[in-house]
Design an enzyme around this catalytic site. Sequence first.
Site, short mmCIF file in Angstrom:
data_model
loop_
_atom_site.label_atom_id
_atom_site.label_comp_id
_atom_site.label_asym_id
_atom_site.label_seq_id
_atom_site.Cartn_x
_atom_site.Cartn_y
_atom_site.Cartn_z
N PRO A 1 17.66 11.28 -98.42
CG PRO A 1 17.47 11.11 -100.71
CD PRO A 1 17.96 12.01 -99.62
CD GLU A 2 18.44 8.48 -93.04
OE1 GLU A 2 18.67 7.48 -92.35
OE2 GLU A 2 17.92 9.53 -92.58
#
Length: 272
Positions: free
Chosen positions: A2-3
């Site tokens: 996840p960014e």
Amino acid sequence: MPELPEVENLVLELEQALEKREISGVEIRNEDILRTPSFWIKRNLPGKKILQIQRRGKFIRIFLPEGFSLWFHLGMTGQLLLENAVGPLKPHTHFILSLGGTHQRLIFRDPRRFGRVALTPYRGERILKSVERLGPEPREWGREEFASEIRSRRGRIKNLLLNQRLMAGLGNIYADESLHRAGIHPFRAGERIARQRLVRLHSAICEVLEEACRHGGSTIDDYRHLDGQRGSFQAFHKVYGRSGEDCESCGTPIRKIKLSGRSSSFCPRCQR
Ligand SMILES: [Zn+2]
């Protein structure tokens, strides 16, 4: 992994679901993910009301009374899920918050266990060094300042974009997508890229992140929204996860190359 867009979506959903709710209990099933002692979490967390939720880089910060903050980092495969408090727990659930006055619980699950949870007192960022050292968010950088900073660095542009101390929030997916949009080869040295192209890269980063946020982030493997739904931005990727496919701009096959343990996907024709 996840960014920024994935974490941003989660924060908005957590705000909707949790603000003003009380944490009535905590269950810790795996202490390895904790960055602060479990006895301290068990003593201080129950009974606290959730005041506000914010994102900083890829960290989620839940503000609590008396200066406390509860932090989550999803690592590679972490998920925060809001679910019915009864029923069997999903595998790899490490941390559970009971929510007062509801039949719901917030669970943190993470098969690969690179995720982190911490409870900090006042000025928690001083305690979590990886938060204190974070660079500005992409939008906080002025375009010209960003270009000057990159031009002062010798490293390859892809690695510079992943450096959280330089700029917070990017990971492999959005670094690759931004570089493709700006037409810059991932292995090019920062100091050897023309100023105008770096200004363009900064705009590309902001555009790509905003579009990804609007589409609920990207689900490659594990990322899920608070209710378990997948993101949809992966359908709009131009290079990430598309190696061997033709570039939409020029028809050249997308290549994937490994550099210092990380893979980079790019178009060898569009990106110089
Ligand atoms: Zn191309």
